[in-house]
Design an enzyme around this catalytic site. Structure first.
Site, PDB file in Angstrom:
ATOM      1  N   GLY A  78      57.440  19.897  41.884  1.00  0.00           N
ATOM      2  CA  GLY A  78      56.987  19.756  40.492  1.00  0.00           C
ATOM      3  C   GLY A  78      55.498  19.491  40.352  1.00  0.00           C
TER       4      GLY A  78
ATOM      5  N   ALA B 133      58.374  19.058  29.989  1.00  0.00           N
ATOM      6  CA  ALA B 133      57.526  18.090  29.200  1.00  0.00           C
ATOM      7  C   ALA B 133      57.066  18.811  28.162  1.00  0.00           C
ATOM      8  CB  ALA B 133      56.430  17.312  30.007  1.00  0.00           C
TER       9      ALA B 133
ATOM     10  N   ARG C 111      59.801   3.653  22.810  1.00  0.00           N
ATOM     11  CA  ARG C 111      61.277   4.644  22.937  1.00  0.00           C
ATOM     12  C   ARG C 111      62.482   3.745  23.048  1.00  0.00           C
ATOM     13  NH1 ARG C 111      59.025   9.589  26.751  1.00  0.00           N
ATOM     14  NH2 ARG C 111      58.161  10.595  25.119  1.00  0.00           N
TER      15      ARG C 111
ATOM     16  N   GLU D 180      57.624  10.685  39.053  1.00  0.00           N
ATOM     17  CA  GLU D 180      58.648   9.691  38.629  1.00  0.00           C
ATOM     18  C   GLU D 180      59.593   8.957  39.879  1.00  0.00           C
ATOM     19  OE1 GLU D 180      61.165  11.814  35.907  1.00  0.00           O
ATOM     20  OE2 GLU D 180      62.540  10.238  35.546  1.00  0.00           O
TER      21      GLU D 180
END
Lengths: 536, 217
Positions: free
Chosen positions: A93, A126, A358, A451
């Protein structure tokens, strides 16, 4: 969960609309989260019994894979071929690509291995954008403070400060590689367009349309593919890390899917850039994540002794699609709310300031649904994301949201005519492997980026900080890992740490027949042993 | 709604699954192992390419298996990752002289000038991009207009696989998009911030009141 307002009634209420101006009560955020956010429900967590985080609270499903036995044993290593490299990067990624490019710039030979293809990752999905403080009314200091505040001051300040200071440089680097960002006009010197993310003090989101990650990933993928010195391996999942006689990371055991055999990679440094855990479907939530997000890196690092953090903290993105069922979890970008789209319950009322962080917005949606004010559409429950009124207020705005329109098309509606039915979706792992500023972990030779790491977002991530993080820490880990290339080669490649781990499992009374990492989601019907044996 | 299971043919195997499933979900639901050629499951990574023919159609179509729903009698073959036969490697920082840009792009992709206008690339594209037009514009030197055409390309490589002249249209499209920011775009606000950082003008306060809370330990 109560079923909520039937679809037809809710649709009537939506069309009528509510004229009352809405006052939101901000004083009860803490009790809102405690009562409705999945992280805070006591039945969803447990305590780790073994490993570097023994005694720490951990999400229950994650604990099960962290305390799993290896997929391989000593006998599997016999006869496996050995490949040497300076830096082994695991994961294809954004973080892995950034690390690979920078490591070769620092004269290291790189192997980048991925269990899928280069670019099969969350980065490519994303939509929202990347945070970097380039605005005239903005500073890295504000970015630092916003990030800390959103994460409930649980983040590691030295990591956050380095990342926000890297922000403008990251953007320059990406533009030089050939990535496009939206600008205020066609003029090449026009300022970068800035959008505001929920929970921030200034507009700071840089984006390209509503597929920023796709733009970033196709540029990175091309750069990595054509860069001399990087060997890309696809369809080759890492099944175990390797240790030397001192317990340092010495490489990895890689499974070659095509030839159905294990191979060993000996490396001066290993960078784990394996991403997140969405496809573990924690607490039975749908996910916005790509197919490979099964938390492999956490499992591999933990077994080798790396310390982890915030293992009970996950981000549920507020606006995952709820209907139709087969698209459940697919993401409607925060860019929609950022542009002014509101959330409405089955009574046609707003119930939260949509630009709160969020976790607050997600918990509010769950509250509406649990208290019966959600909308029940053929058994799927959620709230409205009001794109039609956004389009009425700002005609033409939906044209800019290609991903959103594509998703609406798949859902079978026109976003200018009908709102989306949305419900929170498992989106991001806030915690992960503890790292230093250069991406190093508590295990010598093992680096992490992206991540899979923890400490940057505390207990809640801001929109746009993930794309910044993967670049910033991908670079840092790439440089530091390349710096080890002159070390003497590891003399022994072992899985001694696995034997030690098995003794700990036994002493703690944990099962030995629970194997990990998962590699692929359960529903894809993969089994490593059966695959090696040629049975599947 | 009809809830009767649907049967499709996947590479010679009969696969039965619930209606409303994508091709990939159907294969999983029927218990088959399918772990390669699966990516984002959201239509942006180009991993799950498949060739299909619907029961009532003579047309063979290229689609993404994650976003194509099963229909009774549909025949499916997955397109695995193919090592590329032709290749056009370049380093973006080798593009330096903007006066030479068009000729350098054409030297990097020399086959682009040989386009036969067969339309194969257009019919292969699962995203409906006017690939051939983009290639032709790039050859003419209209790099901006060519780049715009490839804006939503997901790099699935289907147009490259089908092109009889080995043009690699999607990679050409990405190159013409990359050279613009790489060589030309210098946004004002970014430049200003970078200058401030270089001159050390931005003071950083770790212990600012806004960066701390009493709860902090």
């Amino acid at each position: 969960m109560t079923n909520g307002v039937p679809y037809e009634t809710a649709w009537q209420n939506y069309q009528t609309g509510s004229s009352d101006p809405v006052q939101f009560d901000d004083s009860s955020k803490e009790s809102l989260l405690k009562q409705f956010h999945p992280d805070y429900q006591t039945n969803t967590t447990t305590t780790l019994q073994i490993g570097a985080n023994q005694g720490d609270v951990c999400q229950r499903q994650l604990a099960q894979v962290l305390q799993s036995n290896s997929l391989i044993d000593e006998v599997d290593l016999a006869g496996a071929s050995i490949v040497d490299t300076d830096v082994l990067i695991i994961g294809g990624g954004g973080a892995g690509c950034a690390a690979a490019l920078v490591a070769t710039e620092n004269d290291a030979r790189v192997i980048l291995t991925t269990k899928l293809r280069l670019g099969d990752c969350n980065t490519v999905m994303a939509e929202g954008g990347l945070q970097a403080s380039v605005g005239v009314d903005d500073t890295p200091q504000q970015h630092f403070e916003d990030t800390l505040r959103a994460g409930y001051f649980k983040a590691d300040r030295k990591l956050v400060s380095q990342m926000v200071m890297d922000g403008p440089d990251v953007v320059r680097w990406l533009i030089q590689l050939g990535m496009q960002f939206d600008q205020e006009s066609e003029d090449p010197f026009a300022s970068l367009s800035l959008k505001r993310a929920g929970g921030t003090s200034a507009p700071r989101i840089l984006s390209f349309r509503d597929y920023t990650g796709l733009e970033m990933m196709r540029v990175l993928r091309e750069a990595v593919t054509y860069r001399p010195g990087i060997e890309v391996w696809r369809s080759k999942p890492v099944v175990e890390l390797l240790s030397n006689e001192f317990g340092h990371c010495a490489g990895a055991a890689v499974y070659d899917m095509r030839h159905r055999k294990l191979m060993l990679v000996r490396a001066h440094a290993v960078i784990l850039a394996t991403g997140g855990i969405g496809r573990m479907h924690l607490n039975a939530f749908p996910t916005s994540n790509h197919f490979g997000a099964t938390g492999d890196g956490l499992v591999l690092a933990y077994r080798l002794g790396a310390k982890l953090r915030e293992l009970d903290s996950f981000q549920y993105h507020p606006t995952g699609v709820s209907y139709p069922r087969h698209l459940a979890g697919s993401l409607v970008s925060e860019a929609a709310r950022s542009a002014g789209a509101t959330l409405l319950n089955g009574l046609g009322e707003r119930f939260v300031d949509e630009l709160q962080p969020r976790d607050v917005v997600a918990a509010s949606i769950i509250r509406e649904c649990e208290e019966g004010r959600g909308i029940d559409w053929d058994g799927q429950v959620g709230v409205w994301l009001d794109t039609p009124r956004l389009e009425q207020q700002r005609p033409g705005i939906l044209q800019r949201f290609g991903s959103l329109r594509h998703l609406a098309h798949k859902c079978g509606h026109d976003p200018a005519e009908k709102p989306f039915l949305v419900y929170p979706t498992l989106h991001y792992q806030n915690g992960g492997v503890v790292i230093q500023r250069n991406g190093s972990t508590s295990v010598p030779g093992l680096f992490c980026a992206g991540e899979v790491t923890g400490g940057i977002h505390g207990r809640n991530r801001l929109m746009g900080n993930a794309l910044l993080e993967i670049m910033s820490f991908g670079w840092r880990a790439g440089v530091a890992a390349a710096g080890l290339r002159h070390n003497a080669p590891h003399r022994r490649l072992t899985i001694e740490h696995v034997h030690k781990w098995q003794r700990e499992l036994t002493l703690a009374g944990l099962p030995l027949d629970n194997h990990g990492p998962q590699l692929y989601p359960d529903y894809a019907n993969f089994n490593l042993r059966a695959h090696i044996a040629g049975e599947i | 709604m009809d809830h009767e299971p649907i049967t499709i043919d996947v590479e010679g195997r009969s696969v039965t699954a619930s209606p409303g499933r994508s091709i990939i979900e159907a294969v999983w639901e029927a218990g088959h192992v399918h772990v390669q050629g699966v990516g984002c499951l959201g239509g942006v990574c180009g991993s799950c390419r498949a060739i299909i023919r619907r029961a009532d159609s003579t047309e063979v179509k290229m689609v993404l298996a994650c976003e194509t729903l099963i229909e009774a009698g549909m025949q499916v073959t997955f397109v695995p990752f193919l090592e590329r036969l032709s290749d056009h490697p370049y380093q973006i920082d080798s593009f330096k002289d903007t006066w030479q840009l068009v000729s350098q792009v054409n030297q990097t992709f020399p086959e682009a000038a040989h386009c036969r206008h067969c339309g194969g690339c257009d019919s292969a594209c699962p995203k409906g991009i006017k690939v051939e037009r983009g290639v032709n514009l790039a050859v003419e030197g209209q790099l901006g207009a060519a780049g715009d055409i490839f804006e939503t390309c997901i790099m699935c490589n289907l147009c490259s696989h089908i092109c009889p002249e080995f043009i690699d249209p999607n990679h050409l499209g990405l190159l013409v998009r990359r050279v613009v920011p790489s060589l030309v775009v210098r946004p004002f606000n970014l430049m200003q911030r970078l200058n401030q950082l270089e001159r050390g003008e931005l003071y950083f306060d770790y212990e600012a009141p806004e960066a701390s809370t009493e709860e902090r330990d």
